[in-house]
Design a protein around this motif. Structure first.
Motif, PDB file in Angstrom:
ATOM      1  N   PHE A 224      -1.260  -3.677  -3.525  1.00 44.49           N
ATOM      2  CA  PHE A 224      -0.750  -3.124  -4.780  1.00 44.49           C
ATOM      3  C   PHE A 224       0.329  -3.999  -5.392  1.00 44.49           C
ATOM      4  O   PHE A 224       0.575  -3.953  -6.609  1.00 44.49           O
ATOM      5  CB  PHE A 224      -0.204  -1.713  -4.508  1.00 44.49           C
ATOM      6  CG  PHE A 224       0.344  -1.025  -5.724  1.00 44.49           C
ATOM      7  CD1 PHE A 224      -0.500  -0.603  -6.752  1.00 44.49           C
ATOM      8  CD2 PHE A 224       1.703  -0.813  -5.852  1.00 44.49           C
ATOM      9  CE1 PHE A 224       0.018   0.028  -7.877  1.00 44.49           C
ATOM     10  CE2 PHE A 224       2.229  -0.176  -6.967  1.00 44.49           C
ATOM     11  CZ  PHE A 224       1.380   0.241  -7.987  1.00 44.49           C
ATOM     12  N   GLU A 225       0.980  -4.822  -4.578  1.00 43.59           N
ATOM     13  CA  GLU A 225       2.066  -5.655  -5.100  1.00 43.59           C
ATOM     14  C   GLU A 225       1.561  -6.773  -6.006  1.00 43.59           C
ATOM     15  O   GLU A 225       2.358  -7.392  -6.712  1.00 43.59           O
ATOM     16  CB  GLU A 225       2.909  -6.202  -3.942  1.00 43.59           C
ATOM     17  CG  GLU A 225       3.817  -5.113  -3.370  1.00 43.59           C
ATOM     18  CD  GLU A 225       4.723  -5.612  -2.269  1.00 43.59           C
ATOM     19  OE1 GLU A 225       5.944  -5.408  -2.366  1.00 43.59           O
ATOM     20  OE2 GLU A 225       4.209  -6.192  -1.296  1.00 43.59           O
TER      21      GLU A 225
ATOM     22  N   GLN B 273      11.022  -9.810  -4.077  1.00 42.19           N
ATOM     23  CA  GLN B 273      10.052 -10.875  -4.343  1.00 42.19           C
ATOM     24  C   GLN B 273       8.750 -10.550  -3.605  1.00 42.19           C
ATOM     25  O   GLN B 273       8.509 -11.015  -2.492  1.00 42.19           O
ATOM     26  CB  GLN B 273      10.616 -12.228  -3.889  1.00 42.19           C
ATOM     27  CG  GLN B 273      11.898 -12.594  -4.618  1.00 42.19           C
ATOM     28  CD  GLN B 273      12.470 -13.922  -4.157  1.00 42.19           C
ATOM     29  OE1 GLN B 273      11.942 -14.575  -3.271  1.00 42.19           O
ATOM     30  NE2 GLN B 273      13.562 -14.320  -4.772  1.00 42.19           N
ATOM     31  N   PRO B 274       7.899  -9.737  -4.227  1.00 40.64           N
ATOM     32  CA  PRO B 274       6.695  -9.263  -3.548  1.00 40.64           C
ATOM     33  C   PRO B 274       5.656 -10.359  -3.377  1.00 40.64           C
ATOM     34  O   PRO B 274       5.540 -11.248  -4.228  1.00 40.64           O
ATOM     35  CB  PRO B 274       6.184  -8.158  -4.475  1.00 40.64           C
ATOM     36  CG  PRO B 274       6.688  -8.554  -5.820  1.00 40.64           C
ATOM     37  CD  PRO B 274       8.023  -9.185  -5.574  1.00 40.64           C
TER      38      PRO B 274
ATOM     39  N   ASP C 123       0.861  -1.173   0.000  1.00 39.12           N
ATOM     40  CA  ASP C 123       0.000   0.000   0.000  1.00 39.12           C
ATOM     41  C   ASP C 123       0.902   1.228   0.000  1.00 39.12           C
ATOM     42  O   ASP C 123       1.284   1.734   1.064  1.00 39.12           O
ATOM     43  CB  ASP C 123      -0.919   0.010   1.210  1.00 39.12           C
ATOM     44  CG  ASP C 123      -1.870   1.202   1.222  1.00 39.12           C
ATOM     45  OD1 ASP C 123      -1.746   2.062   0.313  1.00 39.12           O
ATOM     46  OD2 ASP C 123      -2.714   1.291   2.119  1.00 39.12           O
ATOM     47  N   PRO C 124       1.282   1.723  -1.179  1.00 39.24           N
ATOM     48  CA  PRO C 124       2.193   2.870  -1.235  1.00 39.24           C
ATOM     49  C   PRO C 124       1.641   4.117  -0.569  1.00 39.24           C
ATOM     50  O   PRO C 124       2.407   5.041  -0.265  1.00 39.24           O
ATOM     51  CB  PRO C 124       2.362   3.102  -2.754  1.00 39.24           C
ATOM     52  CG  PRO C 124       1.984   1.804  -3.391  1.00 39.24           C
ATOM     53  CD  PRO C 124       0.913   1.220  -2.509  1.00 39.24           C
TER      54      PRO C 124
ATOM     55  N   ARG D 281       4.002  -6.946 -13.395  1.00 44.45           N
ATOM     56  CA  ARG D 281       5.042  -6.210 -14.105  1.00 44.45           C
ATOM     57  C   ARG D 281       6.369  -6.953 -14.060  1.00 44.45           C
ATOM     58  O   ARG D 281       7.095  -7.042 -15.063  1.00 44.45           O
ATOM     59  CB  ARG D 281       5.206  -4.822 -13.490  1.00 44.45           C
ATOM     60  CG  ARG D 281       3.973  -3.958 -13.584  1.00 44.45           C
ATOM     61  CD  ARG D 281       4.232  -2.590 -12.968  1.00 44.45           C
ATOM     62  NE  ARG D 281       3.004  -1.851 -12.762  1.00 44.45           N
ATOM     63  CZ  ARG D 281       2.944  -0.661 -12.209  1.00 44.45           C
ATOM     64  NH1 ARG D 281       4.052  -0.056 -11.806  1.00 44.45           N
ATOM     65  NH2 ARG D 281       1.775  -0.045 -12.044  1.00 44.45           N
ATOM     66  N   LEU D 282       6.712  -7.486 -12.897  1.00 44.01           N
ATOM     67  CA  LEU D 282       7.978  -8.227 -12.771  1.00 44.01           C
ATOM     68  C   LEU D 282       7.985  -9.458 -13.664  1.00 44.01           C
ATOM     69  O   LEU D 282       9.028  -9.816 -14.248  1.00 44.01           O
ATOM     70  CB  LEU D 282       8.203  -8.616 -11.311  1.00 44.01           C
ATOM     71  CG  LEU D 282       8.535  -7.466 -10.349  1.00 44.01           C
ATOM     72  CD1 LEU D 282       8.613  -7.976  -8.910  1.00 44.01           C
ATOM     73  CD2 LEU D 282       9.848  -6.794 -10.727  1.00 44.01           C
ATOM     74  N   ALA D 283       6.853 -10.116 -13.742  1.00 47.75           N
ATOM     75  CA  ALA D 283       6.763 -11.293 -14.620  1.00 47.75           C
ATOM     76  C   ALA D 283       6.974 -10.894 -16.086  1.00 47.75           C
ATOM     77  O   ALA D 283       7.633 -11.610 -16.863  1.00 47.75           O
ATOM     78  CB  ALA D 283       5.412 -11.976 -14.435  1.00 47.75           C
TER      79      ALA D 283
END
Length: 436
Positions: free
Chosen positions: A417-418, A411-412, A301-302, A424-426
């Motif tokens: 939100f992660e 590694q979220p 949660d940014p 995106r990382l994938a």
């Protein structure tokens, strides 16, 4: 003269407080510490063998530390009890104590040295105990309200057993009140609810409870029993046991932090209120809450860190007590937010690798080449401008070549939100995989 004292109701020339008159005569009478004084407990076993060892008694005020030390010495006939306070004693006082103990030892008599507030001695003074503990000149019984791990030398702790005294529970406090009533021959003038309130005021401190009881026992015997409200008016309520610079301070901030991390807003609000009620600096709490937003919520949660900084600004603007509402609201927000320490763990892992790999150069293709010589050395050669790549990601490597296999720090979890960041990382990983 003795007639005057008898007329004043005094048994001797100096009045003794109720707490002193009720001091236990044997170890088994110590209340609330059965885990230490029972026959199968550490102190019980020590007395059964007739051999005392050095101990550190760690516990809150009014739990029986001084009483236990006195009873230990009286239980072993050949021990002389000597009491000093680290607040009022210095090197010269310690030297006198040690010299006297050596003289007694020469006559076959041991010395039990009770040091109250032992954590007040500095490191050098604490080291002075070591040779006398080692050769048996003294048996040390130290009393402290502070965590021995932080306040006492490791050398002293290695030669003494640390025994933890508990704050007195409701049953132990009730036992003390019953003893006081039996000694005075009258019942405390309190309703049932007020009696419970009196024990709550004591906050686990038996000596403070007996001081309150002694004050109440001066009221006329025929007076109407006090209810909780009347009790509060009759005696001054005790401030919470809390020292902002010492162990209690860190215990409560730890409780607040872990309640937020454990997603329990009710418990988190309780510990926040405990600290504010005890006089904690609200800005200290605000700083710790900002840290929680980063360490335990992070990118799940940014907005958490934004809310934390906003609460700090609100407190700065409003002050107490209105500004404290912003801290309460923030605590609820943080406790109910999705949790993730992935960015925190990733940063620590990257820091560890950075320390291990030293001064490795970046790969040449991501170095700038402002001079001809640097271009000849291959600086900037082969760099692909990511904005020109399909999807805005070139997939090049940015780690030093010597590292080899690409590390994966961040590694979220699939929370908050992660979830989006995982997608995106994938996508990034797929581009890099295709390139390799």
């Amino acid at each position: 003269m003795s007639d005057l004292f008898q007329q004043a109701g005094l048994e001797s020339e100096a009045p003794r407080p109720l707490a002193d008159r009720l001091r236990p005569a044997v170890l088994s009478e110590v209340t609330g510490q059965d885990h230490l004084v029972a026959d199968d407990a550490p102190l019980g076993r020590m007395l059964a063998t007739g051999r005392l060892n050095s101990v550190i008694l760690w516990g809150p005020p009014g739990t029986g530390k001084t009483t236990i030390a006195r009873l230990l010495s009286s239980a072993v006939s050949e021990m002389e009890f000597v009491q000093i306070s680290a607040i009022f004693s210095g090197v010269a006082d310690l030297r006198k104590v040690f010299d006297a103990a050596k003289s007694r030892r020469g006559m076959g008599k041991g010395t039990l040295l009770f040091v109250d507030e032992i954590h007040r001695f500095n490191r050098a003074q604490q080291d002075g105990f070591l040779p006398h503990m080692e050769d048996g000149t003294i048996i040390l019984v130290g009393a402290t309200t502070e965590n021995p791990s932080f306040e006492l030398n490791a050398a002293v702790l290695s030669r003494a057993q640390v025994l933890v005294l508990k704050r007195l529970e409701e049953q132990a406090l009730e036992t003390l009140l019953a003893r006081a009533e039996a000694l005075e021959g009258r019942v405390l003038p309190l309703t049932s609810d007020a009696r419970d309130a009196l024990k709550a005021m004591a906050d686990g401190d038996g000596r403070f409870l007996l001081n309150l009881a002694e004050e109440l026992l001066t009221l006329p015997a025929e007076a109407e029993p006090l209810d909780s409200a009347a009790l509060a008016e009759t005696v001054q309520r005790r401030a919470p046991v809390y020292d902002k610079g010492q162990d209690g301070h860190y215990n409560l901030i730890s409780a607040l932090h872990k309640s937020v991390r454990g997603s329990d807003p009710d418990a988190a609000l309780y510990w926040l209120a405990r600290m504010l009620t005890a006089g904690e600096d609200p800005l200290f709490l605000a700083r710790r809450l900002v840290r929680m937003a980063i360490e335990d919520i992070g990118l799940a949660d940014p907005q958490a860190v934004v809310q934390a900084n906003a609460a700090k600004e609100v407190y700065d603007f409003l002050g107490s007590p209105e500004g404290e509402l912003a801290l309460g609201q923030l605590v609820v927000y943080l406790a109910t937010a999705p949790k993730s320490n992935a960015a925190y763990v990733a940063y620590k892992s990257a820091t560890r690798l950075a320390k291990e790999t030293g001064s490795l150069m970046p790969p040449k293709h991501i170095l700038n080449a402002p001079t001809k010589l640097m271009k000849e050395q291959g600086y900037g050669s082969g760099y692909e401008y990511d904005h020109d790549a399909e999807g805005g990601v070139s997939g090049q490597t940015y780690f030093p070549e010597e590292i080899g296999e690409r590390p994966s720090f961040y590694q979220p979890p699939d929370r908050g939100f992660e979830r989006e960041l995982n997608k995106r990382l994938a996508y990034f990983a797929k581009i890099r995989s295709g390139r390799s």
